[in-house]
Design an enzyme around this catalytic site. Sequence first.
Site, PDB file in Angstrom:
ATOM      1  CD  GLN A 125      40.184 -31.543  -6.931  1.00 21.51           C
ATOM      2  OE1 GLN A 125      38.950 -31.580  -6.941  1.00 21.51           O
ATOM      3  NE2 GLN A 125      40.856 -30.413  -7.050  1.00 21.51           N
ATOM      4  CE1 TYR A 165      32.918 -30.226  -1.177  1.00 18.34           C
ATOM      5  CE2 TYR A 165      34.581 -29.240  -2.604  1.00 18.34           C
ATOM      6  CZ  TYR A 165      33.271 -29.616  -2.377  1.00 18.34           C
ATOM      7  OH  TYR A 165      32.311 -29.394  -3.328  1.00 18.34           O
ATOM      8  NE  ARG A 207      32.728 -20.927 -12.897  1.00 20.42           N
ATOM      9  CZ  ARG A 207      31.929 -21.926 -12.572  1.00 20.42           C
ATOM     10  NH1 ARG A 207      31.120 -22.428 -13.473  1.00 20.42           N
ATOM     11  NH2 ARG A 207      31.932 -22.427 -11.359  1.00 20.42           N
TER      12      ARG A 207
END
Length: 332
Positions: A100, A172, A315
């Site tokens: 990424q 972002y 997670r």
Amino acid sequence: MSYLIKALDNCKLSLNNRLIFPPMATGKSDNGMVSQEMLDYYNEKSKGGYISLIIIEHSYITPQGRASEGQLSIAEDCNMEGLKKLAEVIHKNNSKAIMQINHAGSATNIDATGGYENVGPSAIINPRTKSDVPKELNKEEIKEIVETFKTAAKRVKDAGFDGVEIHSAHSYLLNQFYSPITNKRTDEYGGDVLGRIKIHLEVIKAVKEAVGNEFPVLLRLGACDYMKGGTKIEDSKIAALEFQKAGVDILDISGGLCGYTVPGRSKEQGYFSEITEAIKEVVSIPVILTGGIIDAQAAENLLSSGKADLIGVGRAVFRDSMWARNAIESCL
């Protein structure tokens, strides 16, 4: 047959099951370089090939776009040897590997960038990071950033990865252009959805020029801001269709300026599912769903009900590296 263990072979990226390890920042790089600790981490997470696709954490395409001190770099040729080792580690374990690539925009500070000032589509403080007021990018600077995405994507391919993911989520830079909260431009890079994704379409085109049409290109979209005046599902349906037309092979759905969770729904498994379901109505390319998924049965239900084509579990796998093995074996 279980949907979770069903292969995906209707796109350029052939996968042996529907389980994805989404990009999660580890901070394990050595000043941007691939460290042994990072190699060990991804070796552990991919071991056995139970996760069909590993998406490496966001990597900065230029020092100006560096989000944090421990972030991995795709900005320099000197890191290529380490990146090749990283791809090899994951391939050795029979998983596919995607990198990424990202520019932080206003979601950084001069300590992280080494002195570069914050930049963004407009001179508006990032509502997620509360960093300094960014400098508004001019058109020439936008073109330069598009070129850095292109160069970074070529490095990804040359390092031996199986595809590249363009990051436009979690507040972002590309996500800042996408959101009307942070993009108040009055030129062709602002205004309606089509204006706000102009830079995305330019990045997609540039990336595809660098890697070729057969190399898989993914895009992670911060589909909704969950804030007043921010992006909504209808915006993302329009954007998703345009990204598909531009040649994106897989859409990876997450949050926008809100980050990677949904306010008030953090305990719900697959809390972005209403967005992925809506986007699947307008595109034919695969869609990845992440967000709070911790149970294999929940993943199975989300797939069987048509909410997504691929399931990202972050997670739970971060906490337990055996999670994927147990989930896949429970479906056999």
